[in-house]
Write a protein that holds these residues in place. Structure first.
Motif, mmCIF file in Angstrom:
data_model
loop_
_atom_site.group_PDB
_atom_site.id
_atom_site.type_symbol
_atom_site.label_atom_id
_atom_site.label_comp_id
_atom_site.label_asym_id
_atom_site.label_seq_id
_atom_site.Cartn_x
_atom_site.Cartn_y
_atom_site.Cartn_z
ATOM 1 N N PRO A 200 0.745 -1.354 -0.181
ATOM 2 C CA PRO A 200 0.010 -0.139 -0.026
ATOM 3 C C PRO A 200 0.769 1.184 -0.062
ATOM 4 C CG PRO A 200 -0.014 -0.843 2.261
ATOM 5 C CD PRO A 200 0.740 -1.916 1.279
ATOM 6 N N ASN A 201 0.138 2.428 -0.332
ATOM 7 C CA ASN A 201 0.884 3.697 -0.456
ATOM 8 C C ASN A 201 2.171 3.691 -0.888
ATOM 9 O OD1 ASN A 201 -1.495 4.640 1.459
ATOM 10 N ND2 ASN A 201 -0.074 3.649 3.112
ATOM 11 N N GLN A 227 -6.660 -9.836 6.699
ATOM 12 C CA GLN A 227 -5.709 -8.882 6.476
ATOM 13 C C GLN A 227 -4.421 -9.335 5.667
ATOM 14 O OE1 GLN A 227 -4.690 -8.683 10.784
ATOM 15 N NE2 GLN A 227 -5.961 -6.934 10.940
ATOM 16 N N PHE A 228 -3.888 -8.721 5.553
ATOM 17 C CA PHE A 228 -2.358 -8.914 4.481
ATOM 18 C C PHE A 228 -1.918 -10.046 5.234
ATOM 19 C CE2 PHE A 228 -1.482 -4.910 1.745
ATOM 20 C CZ PHE A 228 -2.682 -4.940 1.420
ATOM 21 N N ILE A 229 -1.602 -10.138 6.607
ATOM 22 C CA ILE A 229 -0.830 -11.017 7.136
ATOM 23 C C ILE A 229 -1.511 -12.465 7.027
ATOM 24 C CG2 ILE A 229 -1.889 -10.984 9.546
ATOM 25 C CD1 ILE A 229 0.645 -11.049 10.798
ATOM 26 N N ASP A 230 -2.875 -12.439 6.757
ATOM 27 C CA ASP A 230 -3.169 -13.769 6.388
ATOM 28 C C ASP A 230 -3.085 -14.563 5.086
ATOM 29 O OD1 ASP A 230 -4.832 -13.475 9.087
ATOM 30 O OD2 ASP A 230 -6.373 -12.304 8.087
ATOM 31 N N VAL A 231 -2.508 -13.638 4.201
ATOM 32 C CA VAL A 231 -2.192 -14.132 2.893
ATOM 33 C C VAL A 231 -0.571 -14.076 2.533
ATOM 34 C CG1 VAL A 231 -4.679 -13.701 2.101
ATOM 35 C CG2 VAL A 231 -2.612 -11.949 1.752
ATOM 36 N N VAL A 232 0.057 -13.526 3.315
ATOM 37 C CA VAL A 232 1.399 -13.296 2.950
ATOM 38 C C VAL A 232 2.088 -14.797 2.752
ATOM 39 C CG1 VAL A 232 2.306 -12.560 5.256
ATOM 40 C CG2 VAL A 232 3.632 -12.069 3.262
ATOM 41 N N PHE A 233 2.877 -14.952 1.933
ATOM 42 C CA PHE A 233 3.776 -16.074 1.739
ATOM 43 C C PHE A 233 5.208 -16.087 1.049
ATOM 44 C CE2 PHE A 233 4.356 -20.828 0.086
ATOM 45 C CZ PHE A 233 4.267 -21.509 1.513
ATOM 46 N N HIS A 241 2.838 -2.408 10.248
ATOM 47 C CA HIS A 241 1.898 -1.547 9.767
ATOM 48 C C HIS A 241 1.175 -2.159 8.547
ATOM 49 C CE1 HIS A 241 5.112 -0.099 7.442
ATOM 50 N NE2 HIS A 241 4.070 0.840 6.518
ATOM 51 N N ILE A 242 2.020 -2.749 7.648
ATOM 52 C CA ILE A 242 1.349 -3.478 6.460
ATOM 53 C C ILE A 242 0.757 -4.459 6.579
ATOM 54 C CG2 ILE A 242 2.144 -4.307 4.134
ATOM 55 C CD1 ILE A 242 4.463 -2.186 4.044
ATOM 56 N N ALA A 243 1.454 -5.576 7.457
ATOM 57 C CA ALA A 243 0.685 -6.952 7.813
ATOM 58 C C ALA A 243 -0.678 -6.547 8.391
ATOM 59 C CB ALA A 243 1.598 -7.274 8.894
ATOM 60 N N ARG A 244 -0.901 -5.695 9.114
ATOM 61 C CA ARG A 244 -2.489 -5.582 9.578
ATOM 62 C C ARG A 244 -3.336 -4.840 8.604
ATOM 63 N NH1 ARG A 244 -2.472 -9.685 12.801
ATOM 64 N NH2 ARG A 244 -0.634 -9.780 14.232
#
Length: 325
Positions: A200-201, A227-233, A241-244
């Motif tokens: 983002p941003n 949230q992003f943290i649920d899909v990052v691999f 701040h990005i993970a949430r």
């Protein structure tokens, strides 16, 4: 019902030029040489791509793998690093705009430099390997399981099969795949590089391998992510701040879902770490960062519907790539 030709399959993840570790892993899996080629009397290997780049024995690894495939002792799917090499070395049809299908930028040269350094002194080998890469399947679907380098995207795969009648590209497809946003470009990006979301941003991350990245790799099996943290691999963690960050509707449309009721699926590509284990009940990633002091990993598949941690076999590749003092 079709008769099974092999008692089981041994799926091997991204080798990245770790040729000595490949020999060790094949021996550990019970393969031995016959007429100079590794084989097993009752099993077959399936390589998940990314044989080239980064490691110290790329040419040797290519010879081992191609000899096994040609002799019927193995199958292979194309990895994004084979595709990158093929595009880098293929002259375009519009040389006045771009001499090669993949631009000869410093970034691209850096990724491919070990492969080019090891193959350029053997031009006939280089030529024949490039021809072989072009003929590699993009995916395999057998009665009981599926294999692809990065992401099984049902819609794109079905469209590809309807257009080309199989699982291999041709010259026209290869050239069109170098044009951004075409069907061919999107398919090669999704199948060989997976799904990803933009940071983002307009933020930028520097990955462990030193590259600046504006996207992060994502799961295609997450169930009801929020949230992003649920899909990052990927090995590189997202800043907090990005993970949430909440997934937007546009983010969700960019994701793909491979359901738990689907056939078992084997992938590479994602630079996993730690003790090998399935990433879901029916998906195993076999890329464990071999060339980054990790593991060269295989999965011994015997047609089980639910994948299991005790079916992984690996060798530690630290000894192969450690530089002398």
């Amino acid at each position: 019902m079709s008769v099974r030709r092999f008692e089981g399959y041994d799926l091997i993840g991204d080798i990245h030029g770790c040729g000595l570790s490949l020999r060790m892993l094949l021996a550990r899996l019970g393969y031995s040489k016959k007429n100079g080629i590794y084989f097993h009397p009752r099993r077959q290997v399936i390589f998940l791509g990314d044989i080239v780049d980064r490691g110290p024995h790329i040419r040797e690894a290519l010879h081992i793998v191609r000899d096994m495939v040609d002799a019927g002792h193995a199958q292979i799917v194309m990895g994004n690093h084979e595709y990158n090499l093929l595009c880098y070395c293929t002259p375009s049809r519009t040389p006045q705009k771009q001499p090669y299908l993949r631009e000869h930028t410093q970034r691209h040269r850096r990724i491919l430099q070990e492969t080019l350094q090891q193959l350029d002194p053997y031009p006939e080998d280089k030529r024949s390997f490039l021809e072989w890469i072009k003929e590699m399947p993009l995916f395999l679907e057998l009665d009981d399981f599926r294999v692809i380098h990065a992401c099984w995207h049902h819609g794109l795969i079905e469209q590809f099969k309807s257009q080309l009648g199989g699982n291999r590209i041709n010259d026209d497809f290869l050239h069109r795949s170098a044009i951004p946003d075409t069907f061919e470009w999107v398919l090669m990006d999704r199948l060989l590089r997976g799904t990803h979301l933009r940071l983002p941003n307009d933020e930028v991350m520097v990955s462990r391998d030193g590259f600046k990245r504006r996207f992060f790799r994502t799961k295609f099996w997450a169930v009801e992510p929020e949230q992003f943290i649920d899909v990052v691999f990927q090995p590189d963690p997202l800043p907090e701040h990005i993970a949430r960050t909440q997934l937007s509707e546009g983010n969700r449309q960019d994701l793909v879902h491979y359901g738990e009721s689907e056939k078992p699926l084997f992938i590479g590509h994602y630079w996993c770490e730690g003790e090998p284990h399935p990433v879901s009940s029916n998906i195993a990633c076999l890329d464990y960062s071999a060339v980054k002091y990790g593991k060269l990993v295989a999965y011994r598949y015997d047609f089980e519907a639910q994948l299991s941690s005790d079916k992984f076999v690996w060798v530690d590749v630290r000894a192969e790539i450690k530089k002398p003092d």
